[in-house]
Design a protein around this motif. Structure first.
Motif, PDB file in Angstrom:
ATOM      1  N   ARG A  45      -3.591  -3.526  -9.003  1.00 16.68           N
ATOM      2  CA  ARG A  45      -3.297  -2.250  -8.350  1.00 16.68           C
ATOM      3  C   ARG A  45      -4.383  -1.237  -8.642  1.00 16.68           C
ATOM      4  NH1 ARG A  45       1.373  -3.684 -10.102  1.00 16.68           N
ATOM      5  NH2 ARG A  45       1.057  -2.486 -11.979  1.00 16.68           N
TER       6      ARG A  45
ATOM      7  N   HIS B 192      -0.461  -5.163  -5.158  1.00 15.19           N
ATOM      8  CA  HIS B 192       0.851  -5.492  -5.684  1.00 15.19           C
ATOM      9  C   HIS B 192       0.750  -5.701  -7.204  1.00 15.19           C
ATOM     10  CE1 HIS B 192       2.177  -6.274  -1.513  1.00 15.19           C
ATOM     11  NE2 HIS B 192       0.987  -6.794  -1.365  1.00 15.19           N
TER      12      HIS B 192
ATOM     13  N   ALA C  10      -4.572  -3.830   6.468  1.00 14.44           N
ATOM     14  CA  ALA C  10      -4.259  -2.522   5.888  1.00 14.44           C
ATOM     15  C   ALA C  10      -5.428  -2.038   5.033  1.00 14.44           C
ATOM     16  CB  ALA C  10      -2.981  -2.616   5.055  1.00 14.44           C
TER      17      ALA C  10
ATOM     18  N   MET D 214       0.848  -1.203   0.000  1.00 13.85           N
ATOM     19  CA  MET D 214       0.000   0.000   0.000  1.00 13.85           C
ATOM     20  C   MET D 214       0.886   1.256   0.000  1.00 13.85           C
ATOM     21  SD  MET D 214      -3.489  -0.509   1.534  1.00 13.85           S
ATOM     22  CE  MET D 214      -4.359  -2.037   1.254  1.00 13.85           C
ATOM     23  N   SER D 215       0.578   2.160  -0.846  1.00 10.09           N
ATOM     24  CA  SER D 215       1.401   3.362  -0.897  1.00 10.09           C
ATOM     25  C   SER D 215       0.586   4.535  -1.389  1.00 10.09           C
ATOM     26  CB  SER D 215       2.594   3.131  -1.812  1.00 10.09           C
ATOM     27  OG  SER D 215       2.474   3.854  -2.989  1.00 10.09           O
ATOM     28  N   LEU D 216       0.430   5.528  -0.548  1.00 15.98           N
ATOM     29  CA  LEU D 216      -0.258   6.747  -0.925  1.00 15.98           C
ATOM     30  C   LEU D 216      -1.654   6.463  -1.491  1.00 15.98           C
ATOM     31  CD1 LEU D 216       2.939   8.397  -2.354  1.00 15.98           C
ATOM     32  CD2 LEU D 216       1.923   8.748  -0.142  1.00 15.98           C
ATOM     33  N   ASN D 217      -1.899   6.741  -2.729  1.00 20.26           N
ATOM     34  CA  ASN D 217      -3.248   6.579  -3.260  1.00 20.26           C
ATOM     35  C   ASN D 217      -3.429   5.308  -4.072  1.00 20.26           C
ATOM     36  OD1 ASN D 217      -4.718   9.213  -2.492  1.00 20.26           O
ATOM     37  ND2 ASN D 217      -2.695   9.866  -3.156  1.00 20.26           N
ATOM     38  N   THR D 218      -2.504   4.391  -3.904  1.00 19.16           N
ATOM     39  CA  THR D 218      -2.545   3.121  -4.629  1.00 19.16           C
ATOM     40  C   THR D 218      -2.524   1.956  -3.649  1.00 19.16           C
ATOM     41  OG1 THR D 218      -1.325   4.111  -6.466  1.00 19.16           O
ATOM     42  CG2 THR D 218      -1.313   1.701  -6.338  1.00 19.16           C
ATOM     43  N   TYR D 219      -3.306   0.924  -3.931  1.00 21.93           N
ATOM     44  CA  TYR D 219      -3.131  -0.317  -3.167  1.00 21.93           C
ATOM     45  C   TYR D 219      -3.023  -1.508  -4.102  1.00 21.93           C
ATOM     46  CZ  TYR D 219      -8.287  -0.661  -3.535  1.00 21.93           C
ATOM     47  OH  TYR D 219      -9.580  -0.687  -3.978  1.00 21.93           O
TER      48      TYR D 219
END
Lengths: 367, 367, 367, 367
Positions: free
Chosen positions: A11, A8, A235, A1-6
């Motif tokens: 996405r 792997h 998450a 998970m990173s910022l406005n993206t989830y």
């Protein structure tokens, strides 16, 4: 998970604010050949749509989803799918007060402090409207899962509202879609209707407990150590607005048990390993066991209430604020389809990850 | 979080099995110029080290960390830091039974199903020994935080063991390091010592509740929507072995509150905004408020117990298993330094992320 | 770089097909407080827009960009920026032949083999129209760079068309915007106009050499080993349709030099280190030196030509194909603004990464 | 690609400096069940090992690789594989000069400017010794490819040294392993031996052109737009020390061709589509065609030469430097096995990615 993206491999990047022209989700990594239509996705969006009964915000949004890319003749091509939902009911009103004061319990103060600028209209990016994009993306994930894991089902439901929990003895899957609370306990639904109506009229709000059960998940999904299926599910749920706690299986209550009580003993069934119980919630070592996956989370009460609360202005002066407008007395209700969507995205993502690394091989058990 | 790596900019990849030659962590993205020595990291590893008292496994591991790269003359260079810990007490024993049978509550069956192969010696990769690498990496994060956020402190402690919770009236920060349970309640520590000794002698085990408080975290850390500070903290804690639930602030209890009860009212203090309460646990909209950040999680009871449990063999035959060997009656104890380490890594990561995107600017409040 | 997303902190995901309703870019991680308007972005899009002269495809697209999210009152908020460009000139025509046959040099056959489905209308996702989204996103990057690195400029230009290279003695920066080829050599522009007109009339096409110079890049940007500034620039350029080679500084010619000839000797200038030459192209060890960064790449000739080429159908039968329609005789022309956009995104991304890890500190040289 | 990690699903993080105790690679995401031994990996490391003849540095390193994790009974388990190589020949010497002065062409000045600290011993992290870790990791990738794509082979070789190119008419695959230059042209090998010996004795150095051919790559690998197979190969090669240009197929020369000349016409062969030529280098639209994949890159001349070069000290004073010590007169020679290793990692990564997204389905062509 990173910022406005989830995700792997599957996405999802969501974008858009409560009062901008539109919001949506960019879905990358979907397998090709999955039938997707706007009608299919709309079914899920309608579950989350506001204004359907007196227990959800009276904002009137069609939440009509448009597929702008990534399909051809009704089928995914494997390229990015852009899902756009126009905002249609942004009431023009005076935002003067909300622009200057920080609403307690909202992200107003933190967005301001972090960015030095914020779109204060309806919460901007931190609005629960963002979750419409998740539901649309989750619809894509469900369609892919229908192909790749045909027996798999994902069902969310409410198990508690305020101090009032359901009676598990009354649990009936068929009831879930029969009441405005997505609860499997018909009696609780009646009780909550009265309870919540009282809170609504008083301009108050209340929290809720939601549970999601994933049935038919194949064993072997998940990736140790930091890509565990439970880690990613936790998450995913914690990323939903207003969620303050997440549990897998026994959850927080696991702290109370002894090793004997907690052990899910294993036996051999006709279709493979079976377990005497499911304290684990379907996941061991971050990897699915084939049992039901059970995730539970809490949603805090809507912070927008009619009772005045103390706050400050941007210039640091003491003040009070009453959040009028159209709000959910129990925002947890609309979290149910959102949680299902997040669960679908996580499971599909792990299915693709597993297929990538192992090719779907499985260590055989028994003959 | 992805597979064996966590973090966005401060990225930690752990590697190694319980009974291989060594395990460790590859730490990438650390700021340059941070003083790091093996002695500094060892302090944290010693907190987690087994065999220190009768309440933790009697496996004797020095857990001595070696820095193989990334520092020069005792200071980080900004290049990857390799932290290696040799396994020294892998008792040679007959793994015949454990190789053929799946221990209930362990990852034996899921690793086998997913990979078709597993290192069954001591749990292999799913062993709690993996957490030593996290503690070492967390030591690096702490050293960087000491430079970048000097007033910040991270403290973990046990607030419940089995059915027995601490009395918050007894809460004393100074007590935490004075008892084998890392609990702030001296009276609970005495009570738990007797309680756990009984369980230990009976070959049983019990779960625990751990809390981590981060004091002095600057406001503005965290990134909406899927990179929320609480999302990343939840994932970090859920990724620790045996954790089944995670809470921020009110956590699951937030479901029980009304909007009035849950509101953290805001006022202006001498050093900026202050809050009348901290139901939010220091995070609003995924971004730190400057209040204490409070994370709580449950650890399930150790699955390795002396009472026989039903299971099956790889060939699918019914069997029983008793997990002898050296085990923790309450594995939650050793989760305390691990959780601190994970919290340190997450906070540092978000501090770097925030600095990257915003340059550390802050929307001013007041004069 | 991964699938449809590029960048580490400044992350761009493009979406959309040539003949769908729209295409666009989701831009995440942009610093807050950057002034962005549709007019500002349109300037860059107009550089790439087709149909501007006889040397580019006669498809008539307004390429009008809409900002759907991420700005408030004309300024970025730090949340995802959605940039949408509607397709307006998708000529309805019979795609029968192109649907059944694979055009040599196009991605038809590989998309089909990989996905088992392809949007054959105008190349679908593999169409050069996708680069419009990059140019829009690059406009955002440029606006952010204008704030964060005020002296930095990025200029692309054509240095060769087919066998005809520019004469570096004629190099004049002011000429670049004065001819349809974005070339700094006015004489070459005249020559190429005649040359390309001949090819165009013959239904042929030709390749090109493009160079991008980044002036005023601060030293210290880039990250060893796999996040090198040159690695990311090479990947960014190679990701542009039809690019077959990428060079930094001396590029392929570096193979021809001796160590003595290749050395850029260092001396001390008034504003810091200076270099006697720039064989390195402004990057050493993956990190910017402060010199001009020079990237060069080749664009293959447009595969769509009027001369029949042998191919096969989906059913494997031998056939021929002539690609009629509206095509660029030298697609390299329109690659110039695309390359500038990619360079802007890469440099901004590394500027944010560097600020995240080092805080922008710099090892001092001299007094 | 990001910082010290490359790959999407098959992810390699390298660590370590030239003169630290060890260096290595953390390999995550490898499929389970792949036979790996230290002996197997050593074969590849020995190809890159220094000191094997007079044309490579006389540093004596055993480059013995140890597998510290991720295998069990000689087979990968699907968990992270730690590959460690000890540095054994770090000559103790006076680094005074190199510590104070920046060597032209080296990363000394940029590391210093970026980080404010650098490990100047032997180039620290920017040393070519880092590539030993890549070769070890590439050995793992090769072993996995041997299982998943049995007919696939990866061969690197030198096609040019300084101004002297091979004669393609002399191309003989069997010659490649028969000379110290890994060149397929036996005559060139003889010529280069004399040429390079002269340069070596003069304390000079020269650049080189390397080509890698991947035979037997299945069609369908690669992911549009920013995860193209050619993009990732270009990034992989450009990330190798001293590489200044990368080409796929025709490469930079594609700029010179017309559309007619460049078209690889398609016909139907016994085993599927065939192509009349391979200007594309085996990749169309970022996806493999099934043809040979051809990558070419330039390596600049070693910057460490005996001729004094002008430079400055940290305090900004003008100076000169002669780089004594043990250096490669043509560092391109040892880039050959490194490039093969990088190619193996990229192809395996894309094979896993493709399997994840599409399950390996292929759009059928012909009956």
């Amino acid at each position: 998970m990173s910022l406005n993206t989830y995700g792997h491999l599957f996405r999802v990047t969501t974008w858009g604010e409560s009062h901008g022209p539109a919001l949506g989700a960019t879905v990358d990594g979907c397998p090709p050949g999955v039938p997707i239509t706007e009608e299919m996705l709309q079914v899920w969006l309608n579950m989350r749509k506001p204004g359907q009964n007196k227990f959800t915000t009276q904002r009137r949004e069609a939440d009509a989803v448009e597929i702008l890319s990534g399909t051809f003749e009704g089928v995914t091509t494997g390229t990015p799918i852009q899902l756009m939902i126009r905002n249609t009911d942004q009431r023009s009103k005076d935002y003067g007060e909300i622009a200057e004061k920080f609403r307690p319990g909202h992200a107003d103060i933190t967005y301001w402090q972090k960015y030095g600028i914020r779109d204060y209209r309806g919460g901007g990016r931190s609005s629960a409207r963002e979750t419409a994009a998740r539901v649309a993306a989750g619809g894509v994930a469900r369609a892919a899962l229908a192909q790749l894991a045909p027996g798999l089902s994902i069902t969310g439901y409410m198990v508690g509202m305020g101090e009032r929990d359901i009676d598990r003895a009354n649990f009936d899957w068929a009831q879930i879609s029969q009441n405005p609370f997505w609860t499997p306990d018909a009696q609780a639904a009646e009780d909550w209707a009265i309870y919540l109506d009282g809170l609504r009229k008083a301009g108050s709000s209340v929290g809720a407990l939601i549970e999601v059960t994933i049935k038919g998940c194949p064993p072997g999904l998940g990736a140790p150590i930091y890509g565990k299926l439970d880690t990613d599910l936790a998450a995913a749920m914690m990323s939903i607005n207003a969620v303050k706690g997440v549990e897998i299986g026994e959850g927080m209550a696991a702290a109370r048990l002894t090793g004997e009580a907690n052990a899910d003993e294993i036996s051999m069934g006709e279709n493979g390993p079976e377990f005497s119980s499911n304290h684990a919630g379907g996941i061991l070592g971050g990897i699915s066991t084939g049992q039901d996956i059970v995730v539970r989370f809490s949603v805090k009460p809507t912070s927008s209430i009619l009772t005045p609360r103390g706050t400050i202005t941007k210039s640091g002066e003491a003040s009070e604020i009453v959040t009028k407008g159209r709000h959910d007395p129990c925002v947890g209700i609309r979290a149910v389809p959102v949680a299902e969507a997040m669960a679908a995205a996580v499971v599909l993502d792990h299915l693709l990850l597993d297929r990538g690394q192992t090719g779907g091989l499985r260590g055989p058990i028994g003959g």
